[in-house]
Design a protein around this motif. Structure first.
Motif, PDB file in Angstrom:
ATOM      1  N   ALA A  64       6.627  33.696  -7.991  1.00 11.62           N
ATOM      2  CA  ALA A  64       6.373  34.350  -9.275  1.00 11.62           C
ATOM      3  C   ALA A  64       5.053  33.836  -9.832  1.00 11.62           C
ATOM      4  CB  ALA A  64       7.515  34.074 -10.253  1.00 11.62           C
ATOM      5  N   LEU A  65       4.186  34.761 -10.209  1.00  9.55           N
ATOM      6  CA  LEU A  65       2.870  34.410 -10.763  1.00  9.55           C
ATOM      7  C   LEU A  65       2.849  34.675 -12.259  1.00  9.55           C
ATOM      8  CD1 LEU A  65      -0.173  33.619 -10.314  1.00  9.55           C
ATOM      9  CD2 LEU A  65      -0.621  36.073 -10.159  1.00  9.55           C
ATOM     10  N   TRP A  66       2.432  33.673 -13.017  1.00 12.56           N
ATOM     11  CA  TRP A  66       2.233  33.806 -14.459  1.00 12.56           C
ATOM     12  C   TRP A  66       0.766  34.112 -14.687  1.00 12.56           C
ATOM     13  CZ3 TRP A  66       4.587  34.826 -18.721  1.00 12.56           C
ATOM     14  CH2 TRP A  66       4.067  34.453 -19.966  1.00 12.56           C
ATOM     15  N   ALA A  67       0.486  35.216 -15.413  1.00 15.07           N
ATOM     16  CA  ALA A  67      -0.886  35.693 -15.551  1.00 15.07           C
ATOM     17  C   ALA A  67      -1.625  35.097 -16.744  1.00 15.07           C
ATOM     18  CB  ALA A  67      -0.895  37.224 -15.656  1.00 15.07           C
ATOM     19  N   ALA A  68      -0.971  34.218 -17.512  1.00 15.99           N
ATOM     20  CA  ALA A  68      -1.628  33.562 -18.642  1.00 15.99           C
ATOM     21  C   ALA A  68      -1.730  32.068 -18.351  1.00 15.99           C
ATOM     22  CB  ALA A  68      -0.864  33.837 -19.934  1.00 15.99           C
ATOM     23  N   SER A  69      -1.952  31.267 -19.377  1.00 18.71           N
ATOM     24  CA  SER A  69      -2.152  29.839 -19.168  1.00 18.71           C
ATOM     25  C   SER A  69      -0.844  29.145 -18.803  1.00 18.71           C
ATOM     26  CB  SER A  69      -2.730  29.193 -20.431  1.00 18.71           C
ATOM     27  OG  SER A  69      -1.747  29.138 -21.453  1.00 18.71           O
ATOM     28  N   ALA A  70      -0.971  28.035 -18.109  1.00 17.21           N
ATOM     29  CA  ALA A  70       0.204  27.235 -17.772  1.00 17.21           C
ATOM     30  C   ALA A  70       0.869  26.695 -19.029  1.00 17.21           C
ATOM     31  CB  ALA A  70      -0.194  26.100 -16.839  1.00 17.21           C
ATOM     32  N   ALA A  71       0.085  26.444 -20.076  1.00 16.44           N
ATOM     33  CA  ALA A  71       0.651  25.921 -21.320  1.00 16.44           C
ATOM     34  C   ALA A  71       1.636  26.901 -21.927  1.00 16.44           C
ATOM     35  CB  ALA A  71      -0.468  25.607 -22.315  1.00 16.44           C
ATOM     36  N   THR A  78     -15.180  37.666 -27.251  1.00 15.91           N
ATOM     37  CA  THR A  78     -13.972  37.988 -26.501  1.00 15.91           C
ATOM     38  C   THR A  78     -12.716  37.901 -27.348  1.00 15.91           C
ATOM     39  OG1 THR A  78     -12.583  37.244 -24.650  1.00 15.91           O
ATOM     40  CG2 THR A  78     -13.947  35.575 -25.716  1.00 15.91           C
ATOM     41  N   HIS A  79     -11.694  38.660 -26.938  1.00 14.20           N
ATOM     42  CA  HIS A  79     -10.378  38.591 -27.558  1.00 14.20           C
ATOM     43  C   HIS A  79      -9.584  37.396 -27.053  1.00 14.20           C
ATOM     44  CE1 HIS A  79      -9.702  40.244 -23.659  1.00 14.20           C
ATOM     45  NE2 HIS A  79      -8.412  40.438 -23.824  1.00 14.20           N
ATOM     46  N   CYS A  80     -10.129  36.645 -26.105  1.00 14.29           N
ATOM     47  CA  CYS A  80      -9.500  35.437 -25.553  1.00 14.29           C
ATOM     48  C   CYS A  80      -8.293  35.743 -24.678  1.00 14.29           C
ATOM     49  CB  CYS A  80      -9.091  34.453 -26.656  1.00 14.29           C
ATOM     50  SG  CYS A  80     -10.439  33.948 -27.728  1.00 14.29           S
ATOM     51  N   GLY A  81      -8.259  36.900 -24.043  1.00 17.24           N
ATOM     52  CA  GLY A  81      -7.273  37.111 -22.999  1.00 17.24           C
ATOM     53  C   GLY A  81      -7.505  36.094 -21.887  1.00 17.24           C
ATOM     54  N   HIS A  84      -2.477  41.835 -16.198  1.00 19.86           N
ATOM     55  CA  HIS A  84      -1.545  41.335 -15.191  1.00 19.86           C
ATOM     56  C   HIS A  84      -1.844  41.945 -13.822  1.00 19.86           C
ATOM     57  CE1 HIS A  84       1.509  39.551 -18.067  1.00 19.86           C
ATOM     58  NE2 HIS A  84       0.689  40.201 -18.873  1.00 19.86           N
ATOM     59  N   VAL A  85      -2.197  43.227 -13.807  1.00 16.76           N
ATOM     60  CA  VAL A  85      -2.485  43.897 -12.537  1.00 16.76           C
ATOM     61  C   VAL A  85      -3.681  43.246 -11.838  1.00 16.76           C
ATOM     62  CG1 VAL A  85      -3.195  46.077 -11.471  1.00 16.76           C
ATOM     63  CG2 VAL A  85      -1.493  46.085 -13.310  1.00 16.76           C
ATOM     64  N   ILE A  86      -4.727  42.898 -12.596  1.00 13.28           N
ATOM     65  CA  ILE A  86      -5.945  42.366 -11.981  1.00 13.28           C
ATOM     66  C   ILE A  86      -5.699  41.062 -11.223  1.00 13.28           C
ATOM     67  CG2 ILE A  86      -8.208  41.365 -12.507  1.00 13.28           C
ATOM     68  CD1 ILE A  86      -8.556  43.565 -14.599  1.00 13.28           C
ATOM     69  N   PRO A  87      -5.101  40.024 -11.827  1.00 12.12           N
ATOM     70  CA  PRO A  87      -4.919  38.780 -11.048  1.00 12.12           C
ATOM     71  C   PRO A  87      -3.954  38.941  -9.879  1.00 12.12           C
ATOM     72  CG  PRO A  87      -3.842  38.602 -13.181  1.00 12.12           C
ATOM     73  CD  PRO A  87      -4.676  39.838 -13.226  1.00 12.12           C
ATOM     74  N   LEU A  88      -2.938  39.797 -10.020  1.00 21.00           N
ATOM     75  CA  LEU A  88      -2.032  40.002  -8.902  1.00 21.00           C
ATOM     76  C   LEU A  88      -2.696  40.794  -7.779  1.00 21.00           C
ATOM     77  CD1 LEU A  88       1.099  40.257 -11.058  1.00 21.00           C
ATOM     78  CD2 LEU A  88       1.096  39.034  -8.895  1.00 21.00           C
ATOM     79  N   MET A  89      -3.594  41.725  -8.135  1.00 24.89           N
ATOM     80  CA  MET A  89      -4.365  42.416  -7.108  1.00 24.89           C
ATOM     81  C   MET A  89      -5.289  41.442  -6.394  1.00 24.89           C
ATOM     82  SD  MET A  89      -4.923  45.345  -5.583  1.00 24.89           S
ATOM     83  CE  MET A  89      -4.430  46.701  -6.661  1.00 24.89           C
ATOM     84  N   CYS A 131       0.298  29.919 -11.103  1.00 24.60           N
ATOM     85  CA  CYS A 131      -0.461  30.194 -12.322  1.00 24.60           C
ATOM     86  C   CYS A 131      -1.940  30.326 -11.983  1.00 24.60           C
ATOM     87  CB  CYS A 131      -0.254  29.065 -13.324  1.00 24.60           C
ATOM     88  SG  CYS A 131      -1.033  29.349 -14.924  1.00 24.60           S
ATOM     89  N   ASN A 132      -2.606  31.289 -12.632  1.00 26.52           N
ATOM     90  CA  ASN A 132      -4.039  31.499 -12.442  1.00 26.52           C
ATOM     91  C   ASN A 132      -4.820  30.521 -13.322  1.00 26.52           C
ATOM     92  OD1 ASN A 132      -6.566  32.511 -11.803  1.00 26.52           O
ATOM     93  ND2 ASN A 132      -6.397  34.284 -13.159  1.00 26.52           N
ATOM     94  N   SER A 133      -4.767  29.259 -12.936  1.00 24.14           N
ATOM     95  CA  SER A 133      -5.443  28.200 -13.674  1.00 24.14           C
ATOM     96  C   SER A 133      -5.858  27.142 -12.659  1.00 24.14           C
ATOM     97  CB  SER A 133      -4.506  27.618 -14.736  1.00 24.14           C
ATOM     98  OG  SER A 133      -5.151  26.671 -15.553  1.00 24.14           O
ATOM     99  N   PHE A 134      -6.470  26.057 -13.137  1.00 23.93           N
ATOM    100  CA  PHE A 134      -6.757  24.931 -12.249  1.00 23.93           C
ATOM    101  C   PHE A 134      -6.583  23.634 -13.011  1.00 23.93           C
ATOM    102  CE2 PHE A 134     -10.802  26.667 -13.753  1.00 23.93           C
ATOM    103  CZ  PHE A 134     -11.538  25.569 -14.156  1.00 23.93           C
ATOM    104  N   VAL A 135      -6.454  22.556 -12.271  1.00 25.27           N
ATOM    105  CA  VAL A 135      -5.969  21.299 -12.838  1.00 25.27           C
ATOM    106  C   VAL A 135      -6.826  20.821 -13.999  1.00 25.27           C
ATOM    107  CG1 VAL A 135      -5.631  18.852 -12.335  1.00 25.27           C
ATOM    108  CG2 VAL A 135      -4.806  20.565 -10.735  1.00 25.27           C
ATOM    109  N   GLU A 136      -8.138  20.917 -13.878  1.00 24.51           N
ATOM    110  CA  GLU A 136      -9.010  20.374 -14.927  1.00 24.51           C
ATOM    111  C   GLU A 136      -8.917  21.144 -16.231  1.00 24.51           C
ATOM    112  OE1 GLU A 136     -10.475  18.966 -11.034  1.00 24.51           O
ATOM    113  OE2 GLU A 136      -9.883  20.918 -11.827  1.00 24.51           O
TER     114      GLU A 136
END
Length: 485
Positions: free
Chosen positions: A153-160, A378-381, A29-34, A239-244
């Protein structure tokens, strides 16, 4: 981004705004908000970044080891790192998320009040004029609302996953889960958020892998209440995602609109500058990159399981033997303190002959961008998933808990840019034979390589000057610089 570049280059200009940013206290969570902090700084903002004391010390130490804290230039001067107590004792287990969630909500808000009112921020940075919180810290928005400040507010995981949390009450009414989030009897355990969204497995909902049912129940209520509060109190959900990546999710308008601003980049946008990027550990980067420079194109197996995943000694041994038997060079990140569980014979046989290296930390963005890397175990974070996509690297999926199983479904079944690690019966150990077989299958699959390259192109387009995520981020900037009510 000519305007943003001009703002960043103007060393003497007064900040356009002063944002307080509050992440949930976990590295993912810290990384994307940074990274979002640097996006705002690039657009002329000053930022006060608030970590818990425990994580503040880790981030500062890691950045100092890389020369980041004292980096010159206006971007460094406009970032202020601040620590608050999380309410836990010195000897308490901060991996106990249930207890951490409970005590933070009481301990942190009183400490935020003086920061929001300008304590320590007068002069160069000025008073806080806007706020971005992690969705998991949405209780902090009460103080923001009282002051009439714009808040996101930022969600650090997927939009789903966020959409599931926001729609939890409907899932309860529809008989998908019970009042405490436990999945009910469904056909193939499958449900859909709408007729247009891909099927989701109720068994693998984000809260259902916490070790015991009591913990899962408490995490369910914490996550769903945090998401509802963020939707109700924030001016915008990010959200840290993109439309596609999640097209059907971003068309959902109820119960809240989620705005994609990804993929947020984590430390490679400015190769000539060293930045604080939110990592909790740091070592000499040259070890990893020098090793990769010596390997053939697309040959290296990169292995990293995030900051929380724990493997049994037996599984660590099988993984080590599988990497050795695969015949591929490898770069394996083993968290500090765990490398001693690896077989000495493995370390002598592989590392001594230059076949692979085991490190406590790696500059993941630079590793995944290196042409020698052929795949990512990967652990799929979510951060790792997005970083792998952004660099066009296929994934071998080994999820452990929370949203990682949902991400695996995306990777393997929907995007088809990776393979699942199949577990055997009995104790559930993934054997070295399975490891070798799956690595071979992944590295030879040209279709997977083509599909992940296509997603990489979409990611680059979204973060271009005219890309949708960039336009969304610019809209956030406009929101955060609006006149106070």
């Amino acid at each position: 981004m000519a305007a943003a570049a001009a703002a960043a280059a103007d060393h003497d200009a007064a900040p356009r705004a002063h944002a307080l940013i509050l992440p949930y206290p976990a590295q993912g969570h810290v990384i994307p908000l940074m990274e979002l902090a640097y996006c705002l700084i690039d657009r002329g903002f000053a930022v006060t970044f608030v970590n818990t004391e425990h994580n503040h010390r880790r981030v500062v130490a890691a950045a100092a080891g890389a020369g980041g804290v004292q980096a010159p230039g206006s971007r460094a001067r406009r970032l202020r790192l601040v620590a608050v107590a999380d309410g836990m004792g010195d000897g308490d287990d901060r991996d106990n998320l249930v207890r951490l969630n409970a005590v933070m909500e009481e301990a942190i808000p009183p400490q935020l009040e003086p920061i929001l009112d300008g304590a320590g921020g007068e002069g160069q940075l000025g008073k806080v004029t806007c706020v971005v919180v992690d969705v998991g810290m949405s209780w902090a928005l009460d103080a923001v609302k009282r002051r009439g400040l714009p808040g996101a507010a930022l969600w650090a995981a997927s939009a789903a996953v966020l959409a599931v949390l926001l729609g939890a009450q409907k899932l309860i009414r529809d008989g998908v889960i019970d009042d405490d989030g436990a999945p009910l009897k469904l056909e193939n355990n499958s449900f859909r958020l709408s007729e247009f969204t891909p099927p989701m497995d109720a068994t693998f909902l984000a809260w259902n892998f916490m070790g015991n049912r009591d913990a899962e129940r408490m995490v369910f209520h914490y996550l769903t209440s945090s998401a509802r509060a963020a939707a109700a109190k924030a001016d915008i959900l990010l959200c840290n995602s993109f439309v596609e990546l999640e097209p059907a999710i971003f068309t959902l308008k109820s119960p809240a609109t989620i705005l994609p601003i990804g993929p947020l980049r984590t430390g490679q946008r400015f190769a000539h500058q060293v930045e604080v990027v939110g990592h909790f550990w740091q070592t000499n980067d040259d070890t990893c990159l020098s090793f990769l420079d010596e390997q053939p194109y697309g040959s290296v197996v990169y292995v990293a399981f995030g900051s929380l995943t724990i493997m049994s000694p037996g599984q660590l041994k099988e993984l080590a033997l599988g990497l050795e038997a695969s015949g591929h060079p490898f770069l394996w990140v083993v968290r500090p303190g765990l490398a001693g569980n690896l077989p000495t014979s493995f370390l002598d046989a592989t590392m001594g002959q230059g076949k692979g290296i085991v490190v406590e930390w790696a500059p993941q963005e630079q590793v995944l961008a290196h042409p020698a890397v052929g795949c990512f175990v990967t652990h799929c974070g979510w951060n790792s998933t997005v970083e792998s996509i952004r660099n066009g690297v296929p994934m071998l999926c080994w999820p452990y808990f929370t949203d990682q199983f949902t991400n695996q479904i995306y990777i393997c079944d929907i995007w088809r840019i990776g393979l699942k690690m199949v577990q055997t019966c009995g104790e559930g150990i993934v054997t070295k034979e399975i490891m070798v077989e799956r690595l071979k299958e992944l590295l030879l699959d040209e279709g997977i390589k083509e599909r992940v390259q296509r997603l990489k192109e979409f990611a680059e387009t979204n973060m271009s000057e005219e890309g949708e995520s960039t336009r969304n981020l610019n809209a956030v900037v406009e929101l955060m610089t609006r006149p106070m009510s």
